[in-house]
Design an enzyme around this catalytic site. Structure first.
Site, PDB file in Angstrom:
ATOM      1  CE1 TYR A  17      -2.963  -3.099   0.466  1.00 47.05           C
ATOM      2  CE2 TYR A  17      -3.501  -2.361   2.681  1.00 47.05           C
ATOM      3  CZ  TYR A  17      -3.663  -3.261   1.646  1.00 47.05           C
ATOM      4  OH  TYR A  17      -4.531  -4.312   1.795  1.00 47.05           O
ATOM      5  CB  SER A  36     -14.397  -5.385  -0.196  1.00 43.43           C
ATOM      6  OG  SER A  36     -13.198  -5.017  -0.825  1.00 43.43           O
ATOM      7  CG  ASN A  91     -15.328  11.101   4.412  1.00 48.92           C
ATOM      8  OD1 ASN A  91     -15.791  11.296   5.528  1.00 48.92           O
ATOM      9  ND2 ASN A  91     -15.753  11.746   3.347  1.00 48.92           N
ATOM     10  NE  ARG A 131     -17.230   7.708   2.871  1.00 52.63           N
ATOM     11  CZ  ARG A 131     -17.302   8.704   1.987  1.00 52.63           C
ATOM     12  NH1 ARG A 131     -18.400   9.456   1.938  1.00 52.63           N
ATOM     13  NH2 ARG A 131     -16.309   8.956   1.164  1.00 52.63           N
ATOM     14  CB  ILE A 132     -12.979   7.373   9.826  1.00 53.04           C
ATOM     15  CG1 ILE A 132     -12.122   7.146   8.574  1.00 53.04           C
ATOM     16  CG2 ILE A 132     -12.269   6.791  11.060  1.00 53.04           C
ATOM     17  CD1 ILE A 132     -10.806   7.914   8.563  1.00 53.04           C
TER      18      ILE A 132
END
Length: 313
Positions: free
Chosen positions: A58, A220, A276, A279-280
């Site tokens: 990553y 996901s 975000n 949203r976290i």
């Protein structure tokens, strides 16, 4: 399973325990602004997250490590509060490469150990500097891998204290059995990280793993981005599902929160990726309500065996 935010951990078979909700830090280095992972991890820790899922490929483990160290320096957390999962990449399967690869991750993170180290995929690429080695025709160059030999090298990393727990990712039942039936097995995999969400509930694999005390970690868990370079975009977006939204309305929760709660309630660890801040924080607000048995069955019935992350390689 009615869990409070404070007790949202599930035991692993080696005596360790893993928080049921983590922050995924997958990022495309070409598209992700520098520093965004650092900020996301700090926001997540402040919001109550204690599980961070990362990987060498990553290209942001330096930011993750910095965020953890800054929060320790602030007195917000101790190192032992954080559960960090690192991954062994496909070009590093030969046993002699395993420990140096993990040591490289630890050097980047500037940490003494990872809490969980997993084989990212049960297939290997040609070892070398290229992370995605390809031939002159643009085809991936694969490498014959002996998963049992790679696993023995992970066991040695656990013995050396470099990893508290060891596991796998994207393994099917046959590949798990290959490890578990290995002569002289010292430690079995404590976890298997796979795609898992209401459209891909993995009932058979989940049942097999439960029988063998292997925790499923679902990546996901909210479906995924609509990036057609690696995602099956013909599949319907999970978060627009009418059932998830209707149940969400009842609890004053988002479809995302319902999808996360569904998996957590069935003992699946979830690692939603978001950089975000809103949203976290929202994703963490799943420990103040419970879905009924009827609602769990309604969500289970949404399973379409849809895999968003196709791993075409």
């Amino acid at each position: 399973m009615n869990l409070s935010a404070e007790s949202h951990r599930i035991p692993l078979s080696d005596g360790n325990s893993i928080p049921l909700l983590g922050l995924g830090t997958y990022a495309d280095p070409q598209k992700t602004p520098k520093g965004s992972c650092l900020e996301a991890v700090k926001i997540a820790i402040d919001a109550g997250y204690r599980h961070i899922d990362g990987a060498f490929v990553y290209f942001n483990e330096h930011e993750v490590g910095q965020a953890i160290r800054e929060k320790i320096a602030e007195g917000k957390i101790k190192r032992e509060d954080i559960f960090y999962c690192g991954k062994l990449w496909n070009t590093c399967h030969p046993p002699e490469l395993v420990r140096p690869t993990l040591e490289k991750t630890l050097k980047i993170l500037q940490l003494d150990y990872v809490d969980l180290y997993i084989i990212e995929l049960p297939m290997a690429f040609k070892p070398g500097d290229a992370l995605y080695p390809k031939d002159e025709n643009g085809k991936f160059i694969y490498h014959e891998t002996d998963l049992c030999a790679t696993w023995e090298a992970l066991e040695a990393c656990k013995d050396a204290g470099l990893a508290k727990s060891i596991g796998v990712s994207n393994f099917n039942r046959r590949q798990l059995e290959m490890i578990m039936n290995k002569p002289g097995l010292k430690y079995k995999p404590v976890s298997n990280q796979v795609e898992c969400h209401p459209y891909f509930t993995q009932p058979k694999l989940l049942e097999f793993c439960r029988q063998h005390d292997i925790v499923i970690v679902g990546y996901s868990p909210l479906g995924t981005s609509r990036d057609e370079s690696w995602v099956n975009v013909s599949s319907p977006p999970l978060l627009k599902d009418p059932v998830l939204n209707a149940i969400g309305k009842k609890y004053n929760k988002t479809a995302a929160q319902i999808a996360l709660r569904f998996n957590v309630q069935r003992g699946v660890v979830v690692i939603p990726k978001s950089f975000n801040p809103q949203r976290i924080r929202e994703n963490f607000q799943i420990f103040d309500f419970s879905l009924t048995e009827k609602e769990m069955k309604e969500i289970e019935a949404l399973n379409k065996n849809v895999r968003y992350v196709e791993l075409l390689m």
